[in-house]
Design an enzyme around this catalytic site. Structure first.
Site, short mmCIF file in Angstrom:
data_model
loop_
_atom_site.label_atom_id
_atom_site.label_comp_id
_atom_site.label_asym_id
_atom_site.label_seq_id
_atom_site.Cartn_x
_atom_site.Cartn_y
_atom_site.Cartn_z
CE LYS A 168 -4.56 0.76 0.40
NZ LYS A 168 -5.53 -0.18 -0.08
N1 GLU Z 1 -7.19 -0.96 -3.50
C1 GLU Z 1 -7.55 -1.39 -3.98
C2 GLU Z 1 -7.80 -2.13 -2.12
O1 GLU Z 1 -7.70 -1.65 -1.38
C3 GLU Z 1 -7.34 -2.37 -4.68
C4 GLU Z 1 -6.15 -2.40 -5.21
C5 GLU Z 1 -5.32 -3.32 -6.45
O2 GLU Z 1 -6.36 -2.72 -7.21
O3 GLU Z 1 -3.85 -3.17 -6.89
O4 GLU Z 1 -8.21 -3.38 -3.03
#
Ligand code: GLU
Length: 412
Positions: A105
């Protein structure tokens, strides 16, 4: 109310899961430690000539099952701790969906609404160049999260590609279609939340026809969830954004049109409710699809829904979760309910790497089959081990990562 950080919650969940799985203390140590943490200064020249410096983060929590993967969040309160917690959740989420990824993240502590378009672009490009050494299609693949969208992904892809000297579409997912994005990615998280909601209703023997739903959040997740559930024949009776909510609208599409045109949910015929009232609405399904910590030990007692489907990441504190379980409410956990986004991100990355693009139907079918398999795995584990869906989902995800660790062994 007990205050608990997102990292406290995530670590408590992991500890519990490690105990349920009877893993060793060495395994706990490995699983509870993030692999790589990067904090960067992101200087921005504002349109008025002043310079501001924002804190930026990228946490690669795990790379055991493949390159790390996860979104980039622009939010004023994001910090390193919360980024670690969210990267940890991505790790279990990817493993539960059986995607060949670790978890990551990133984010910048900024309110994107205070930025002009060109400031947002400069900030995004500078952040990308600061984290450039650790991202790449084989290393770590960012995506949109709260406060970012396909425009940010286009700038990230361009910044990375200009530095590489050639186009690298696979470095980020959630891109515009013309730059190698996937059909179906925009609605994917909401589509997945809707699939999970249908499965939960079935498991509780509730007829989805006219089942009543309240959704907290009318952003990327809340909106598409509402559309998908309405198409499945459910009745969306309350929706909110940060300002509060409304009830009494005719259809989600009507409400959305008004929202887009006027910036408020007060469409003709609607009645105002607070965000607290929305949580306590008399519905079959409650979907928190906004920020973390929406459901706590304090407000959980007032929830009337029979099912809570976590569209947001970490919307329930550990205390809130205990209360919901004691009340017999079925909680579909975030790492299962909102996995649709990263599943279609995976499809996008596969398409980019192969330079071969799928039809919208192929994306939908494959999303549905991965979500359904994960839901079935969780239901089966929950019944076999007599644990909640959250425990079952975490047990499956964490165990897959632990097994990969065991097989790879410890270097040197
Ligand atoms: N931000 C989204 C999540 O928390 C998608 C992450 C992604 O597609 O890599 O799952």
């Amino acid at each position: 109310m007990t205050t608990e950080s997102a990292l406290d919650t995530a670590r408590a969940q992991l500890r519990r899961t490690v105990d349920l799985l009877k893993l060793s203390e060495n395994e706990w140590l490995t699983l509870s430690t993030p692999r790589r943490i990067l904090q960067v200064a992101v200087p921005l020249r504002k349109d008025n000539g002043n310079v501001e410096i924002y804190k930026g983060f990228r946490v690669q929590y795990s790379t055991t099952r493949g390159p790390s993967k996860g979104g980039v969040r622009y939010h004023p309160t994001i910090d390193l701790e919360e980024t670690v917690a969210l990267a940890m959740l991505m790790t279990w989420k990817c493993a539960l969906a059986n995607l060949p990824y670790g978890g990551a993240k990133g984010g910048i502590a900024v309110d994107p609404h205070t930025l002009s378009l060109s400031e947002n672009e400069r900030l995004t490009r500078r952040y990308t160049s600061e984290i450039l050494p650790i991202i790449g299609p084989e290393k770590d693949i960012p995506a949109p999260d709260m406060g970012t969208d396909e425009r940010n992904m286009a700038w990230m892809m361009d910044t990375y590609s200009v530095n590489a000297g050639f186009s690298v579409p696979g470095v980020v997912t959630g891109k515009p279609i013309v730059l190698g994005g996937s059909l179906g990615r925009t609605s994917a998280t909401g589509d997945g939340v809707a699939i999970a909601t249908m499965a939960a209703l079935k498991s509780r023997g509730i007829d989805p026809k006219n089942a009543r739903v309240a959704i907290q959040g009318f952003g990327k997740v809340g909106y598409w969830t509402a559309i998908a559930l309405e198409n499945f024949g459910l009745k969306i009776v309350a929706i909110s954004d940060v300002q509060g909510g409304v009830t009494g609208f005719n259809s989600v599409a009507d409400l959305w049109n008004h929202y887009k045109a006027n910036g408020t949910l007060d469409a003709p015929g609607t009645e105002r409710i607070t965000n607290d009232e929305l949580l306590e609405f008399d519905v079959d399904v409650l979907i928190p699809a906004a920020l973390a910590d929406a459901i706590t030990d304090e407000n959980a007692t007032k929830i009337k829904a029979k099912i809570v489907v976590e569209g947001a990441n970490a919307p329930t504190t550990s205390g809130g979760d205990r209360v919901l379980n004691d009340m017999g409410i079925l909680v579909v956990p975030d790492i299962l309910a909102n996995a649709g986004g990263v599943v279609v991100s995976y499809f996008e990355w596969v398409q980019d790497n192969q330079n071969y693009f799928w039809s919208a139907d192929e994306v939908k079918e494959n999303l549905s089959s991965i979500m359904t398999r994960a839901i079935n795995d969780v239901e089966t584990m929950s019944a076999e081990k007599k644990v909640t869906w959250r425990d079952a989902a975490l047990m499956i995800g964490v165990d897959r990562v632990a097994e990969a660790h065991r097989l790879r062994g410890l270097y040197p």
